[in-house]
Write a protein that holds these residues in place. Structure first.
Motif, PDB file in Angstrom:
ATOM      1  N   LEU A 105     -62.727 -40.712  -6.039  1.00 28.89           N
ATOM      2  CA  LEU A 105     -62.704 -41.981  -6.779  1.00 28.89           C
ATOM      3  C   LEU A 105     -64.021 -42.749  -6.648  1.00 28.89           C
ATOM      4  N   PRO A 106     -64.507 -43.066  -5.438  1.00 34.78           N
ATOM      5  CA  PRO A 106     -65.817 -43.744  -5.355  1.00 34.78           C
ATOM      6  C   PRO A 106     -66.963 -42.861  -5.823  1.00 34.78           C
ATOM      7  N   ALA A 107     -66.846 -41.530  -5.647  1.00 39.11           N
ATOM      8  CA  ALA A 107     -67.899 -40.637  -6.133  1.00 39.11           C
ATOM      9  C   ALA A 107     -68.021 -40.720  -7.650  1.00 39.11           C
ATOM     10  N   HIS A 108     -66.896 -40.865  -8.324  1.00 41.56           N
ATOM     11  CA  HIS A 108     -66.908 -40.994  -9.789  1.00 41.56           C
ATOM     12  C   HIS A 108     -67.692 -42.237 -10.211  1.00 41.56           C
ATOM     13  N   PHE A 109     -67.447 -43.356  -9.544  1.00 46.25           N
ATOM     14  CA  PHE A 109     -68.113 -44.600  -9.938  1.00 46.25           C
ATOM     15  C   PHE A 109     -69.548 -44.677  -9.413  1.00 46.25           C
ATOM     16  N   ARG A 110     -69.829 -43.899  -8.383  1.00 47.36           N
ATOM     17  CA  ARG A 110     -71.190 -43.908  -7.833  1.00 47.36           C
ATOM     18  C   ARG A 110     -72.156 -43.136  -8.710  1.00 47.36           C
ATOM     19  N   MET A 111     -71.723 -41.986  -9.239  1.00 48.95           N
ATOM     20  CA  MET A 111     -72.614 -41.101  -9.989  1.00 48.95           C
ATOM     21  C   MET A 111     -72.413 -41.266 -11.493  1.00 48.95           C
ATOM     22  N   GLN A 112     -73.510 -41.465 -12.214  1.00 48.79           N
ATOM     23  CA  GLN A 112     -73.471 -41.517 -13.672  1.00 48.79           C
ATOM     24  C   GLN A 112     -73.838 -40.152 -14.253  1.00 48.79           C
ATOM     25  N   HIS A 113     -73.298 -39.133 -13.673  1.00 46.87           N
ATOM     26  CA  HIS A 113     -73.613 -37.749 -14.036  1.00 46.87           C
ATOM     27  C   HIS A 113     -72.346 -37.142 -14.609  1.00 46.87           C
ATOM     28  N   PRO A 114     -72.219 -37.040 -15.949  1.00 42.33           N
ATOM     29  CA  PRO A 114     -70.947 -36.630 -16.549  1.00 42.33           C
ATOM     30  C   PRO A 114     -70.464 -35.260 -16.109  1.00 42.33           C
ATOM     31  N   ARG A 115     -71.371 -34.307 -15.947  1.00 37.05           N
ATOM     32  CA  ARG A 115     -70.929 -32.958 -15.581  1.00 37.05           C
ATOM     33  C   ARG A 115     -70.509 -32.894 -14.100  1.00 37.05           C
ATOM     34  N   LEU A 116     -71.204 -33.616 -13.250  1.00 39.69           N
ATOM     35  CA  LEU A 116     -70.789 -33.667 -11.847  1.00 39.69           C
ATOM     36  C   LEU A 116     -69.429 -34.339 -11.732  1.00 39.69           C
ATOM     37  N   ARG A 117     -69.251 -35.444 -12.440  1.00 44.65           N
ATOM     38  CA  ARG A 117     -67.942 -36.077 -12.473  1.00 44.65           C
ATOM     39  C   ARG A 117     -66.879 -35.095 -12.957  1.00 44.65           C
ATOM     40  N   ALA A 118     -67.223 -34.353 -14.000  1.00 45.44           N
ATOM     41  CA  ALA A 118     -66.264 -33.399 -14.567  1.00 45.44           C
ATOM     42  C   ALA A 118     -65.834 -32.363 -13.542  1.00 45.44           C
ATOM     43  N   ALA A 119     -66.781 -31.859 -12.758  1.00 47.02           N
ATOM     44  CA  ALA A 119     -66.451 -30.859 -11.744  1.00 47.02           C
ATOM     45  C   ALA A 119     -65.521 -31.448 -10.676  1.00 47.02           C
ATOM     46  N   LEU A 120     -65.796 -32.690 -10.272  1.00 42.06           N
ATOM     47  CA  LEU A 120     -64.922 -33.360  -9.305  1.00 42.06           C
ATOM     48  C   LEU A 120     -63.517 -33.516  -9.880  1.00 42.06           C
ATOM     49  N   HIS A 121     -63.435 -33.868 -11.166  1.00 41.09           N
ATOM     50  CA  HIS A 121     -62.133 -34.069 -11.802  1.00 41.09           C
ATOM     51  C   HIS A 121     -61.357 -32.760 -11.913  1.00 41.09           C
ATOM     52  N   ILE A 122     -62.045 -31.690 -12.288  1.00 40.66           N
ATOM     53  CA  ILE A 122     -61.365 -30.404 -12.442  1.00 40.66           C
ATOM     54  C   ILE A 122     -60.830 -29.915 -11.096  1.00 40.66           C
ATOM     55  N   LEU A 123     -61.612 -30.080 -10.035  1.00 42.03           N
ATOM     56  CA  LEU A 123     -61.141 -29.677  -8.700  1.00 42.03           C
ATOM     57  C   LEU A 123     -59.914 -30.476  -8.293  1.00 42.03           C
ATOM     58  N   LEU A 124     -59.908 -31.761  -8.603  1.00 42.07           N
ATOM     59  CA  LEU A 124     -58.747 -32.589  -8.281  1.00 42.07           C
ATOM     60  C   LEU A 124     -57.526 -32.116  -9.059  1.00 42.07           C
ATOM     61  N   ALA A 125     -57.711 -31.787 -10.332  1.00 41.17           N
ATOM     62  CA  ALA A 125     -56.595 -31.286 -11.133  1.00 41.17           C
ATOM     63  C   ALA A 125     -56.069 -29.964 -10.563  1.00 41.17           C
ATOM     64  N   VAL A 126     -56.969 -29.096 -10.119  1.00 43.42           N
ATOM     65  CA  VAL A 126     -56.550 -27.824  -9.519  1.00 43.42           C
ATOM     66  C   VAL A 126     -55.736 -28.071  -8.252  1.00 43.42           C
ATOM     67  N   GLN A 127     -56.171 -29.021  -7.427  1.00 38.56           N
ATOM     68  CA  GLN A 127     -55.450 -29.320  -6.196  1.00 38.56           C
ATOM     69  C   GLN A 127     -54.046 -29.855  -6.480  1.00 38.56           C
ATOM     70  N   VAL A 128     -53.929 -30.754  -7.444  1.00 35.25           N
ATOM     71  CA  VAL A 128     -52.598 -31.254  -7.805  1.00 35.25           C
ATOM     72  C   VAL A 128     -51.752 -30.118  -8.369  1.00 35.25           C
ATOM     73  N   GLY A 129     -52.384 -29.201  -9.112  1.00 38.35           N
ATOM     74  CA  GLY A 129     -51.659 -28.029  -9.603  1.00 38.35           C
ATOM     75  C   GLY A 129     -51.111 -27.181  -8.471  1.00 38.35           C
ATOM     76  N   ILE A 130     -51.880 -27.033  -7.387  1.00 45.39           N
ATOM     77  CA  ILE A 130     -51.401 -26.292  -6.209  1.00 45.39           C
ATOM     78  C   ILE A 130     -50.205 -27.001  -5.593  1.00 45.39           C
ATOM     79  N   LEU A 131     -50.292 -28.329  -5.485  1.00 43.49           N
ATOM     80  CA  LEU A 131     -49.160 -29.100  -4.973  1.00 43.49           C
ATOM     81  C   LEU A 131     -47.925 -28.890  -5.834  1.00 43.49           C
ATOM     82  N   PHE A 132     -48.108 -28.993  -7.129  1.00 38.16           N
ATOM     83  CA  PHE A 132     -46.990 -28.919  -8.065  1.00 38.16           C
ATOM     84  C   PHE A 132     -46.350 -27.534  -8.062  1.00 38.16           C
ATOM     85  N   GLY A 133     -47.174 -26.493  -8.019  1.00 37.25           N
ATOM     86  CA  GLY A 133     -46.646 -25.155  -8.194  1.00 37.25           C
ATOM     87  C   GLY A 133     -46.316 -24.404  -6.919  1.00 37.25           C
TER      88      GLY A 133
END
Length: 343
Positions: free
Chosen positions: A137-165
């Motif tokens: 969350l703070p990394a997202h607001f700290r960095m104005q780098h769309p692709r870096l943000r995207a990678a952080l977001h995708i990893l978070l989605a994968v982790q929630v997917g592991i929790l869910f499945g």
């Protein structure tokens, strides 16, 4: 156990929380995929709001796990009949003679209760991924780098997917714990059987579930794992393009993660002596943790020579290697026999 502990209520509300997490994670993951392959920013502000909501839902679920553990503390004491308690204490006194770390005597007025930490069994994945969400969350607001943000977001989605499945802590709460204690509360045991079962449950309660180190050693390690994950993302981007801001964010998380990892490992040392005596040095997870710590330390030291040719890429490689060492360390207890096998 339903008549003693509200398992159904905990599972129903907890599964609702997991579904909400999954819904938000899908949106965050889709935003990440869009931004990872587009040259311009898209959906940056809405994704920031979604990350905030994800963090809030994670914290709500964690509080719900805390409520459930409180119910276990209140409702599941290891109570013994008075005559059996006297026999037990005489047995414990004999056992404790000459022992470096003895078992506390049984107090009939205050029977022992489980003070379970909030990162047992599948709960550890929930806590680990929640820590990553709170760092992303703070990394997202700290960095104005769309692709870096995207990678952080995708990893978070994968982790929630592991929790869910695969690692939902609400679907089948603490199966190993309840499998061990259920005969105590539901079985028709003779005095001899109850005494024998107590002597199986009580040492693990004292040296594992109720150990004070359980409240420091594992959570510090999982916090460090979350930091390593952020450093891994930045290291991948450092291999592709040299950007000082990206490197600085990775290094800041690496410093914090290294401190947490070192402190967590040090706090595990007296616990290992207390629970396992001297027979723990060659435990596979401990050996792999030392290996990970050495790689992590090397990564931090390479920054001293960042001005030298190719050191930037070597440092990035070490950041990725450290993440892989973390994954190996975590899964080692599942595949190699040792003291951490049951954790």
């Amino acid at each position: 156990m339903e008549h003693l502990v509200p398992l159904t209520r905990f599972g129903d509300i907890g599964n609702g929380i997991i579904w909400i997490l999954a819904f938000f994670a899908v949106l965050v993951g889709l935003s990440g995929i869009v931004n990872l392959f587009r040259p311009i920013r898209a959906l940056q502000r809405p994704t920031g709001y979604l990350l905030v909501l994800l963090a809030v839902v994670f914290l709500a679920g964690f509080a719900w796990i805390g409520w459930f553990h409180h119910q276990i503390y209140v409702r599941l004491p290891l109570a013994l009949p008075a005559n059996l308690a006297q026999f037990l204490n005489s047995h414990l006194q004999m056992m404790n003679q000459g022992a470096d770390f003895g078992l506390p005597l049984y107090d009939a007025a205050a029977p022992p209760r489980y003070v379970l930490p909030l990162w047992l069994e599948n709960e550890k994945y929930y806590f680990w991924f929640m820590c990553y969400a709170l760092l992303a969350l703070p990394a997202h607001f700290r960095m104005q780098h769309p692709r870096l943000r995207a990678a952080l977001h995708i990893l978070l989605a994968v982790q929630v997917g592991i929790l869910f499945g695969a690692a939902n802590p609400f679907a089948d709460p603490l199966p190993n714990f309840f499998g061990a204690v259920e005969p105590w509360f539901t079985g028709n045991l003779s005095p001899a059987q109850r005494f024998g079962l107590f002597m199986q449950l009580y040492p693990k309660m004292i040296f594992y579930y109720n150990a004070e180190y359980m409240w420091f050693h594992p959570p510090l390690l999982f916090l460090s794992y979350a930091c390593i994950t952020v450093t891994f993302v930045t290291s991948v981007f450092m291999l592709v393009r040299r950007e000082q801001e990206v490197e600085k964010m990775g290094y800041d998380h690496a410093r914090l993660g290294f401190f947490l990892l070192t402190l967590g490992m040090l706090l595990g040392y007296p616990w290992a002596l207390k629970a396992w005596r001297p027979n723990w040095w060659w435990d596979p997870k401990i050996c792999s943790s030392i290996m990970m710590w050495a790689i992590y330390s090397t990564y931090l030291h390479t920054r001293l020579y960042a001005h030298k040719p190719f050191m930037w890429y070597f440092s990035s490689f070490l950041g990725i290697l450290c993440f892989l060492a973390m994954i190996f360390t975590f899964i080692s207890s599942f595949f190699f026999p040792g003291e951490h096998t049951f954790v």
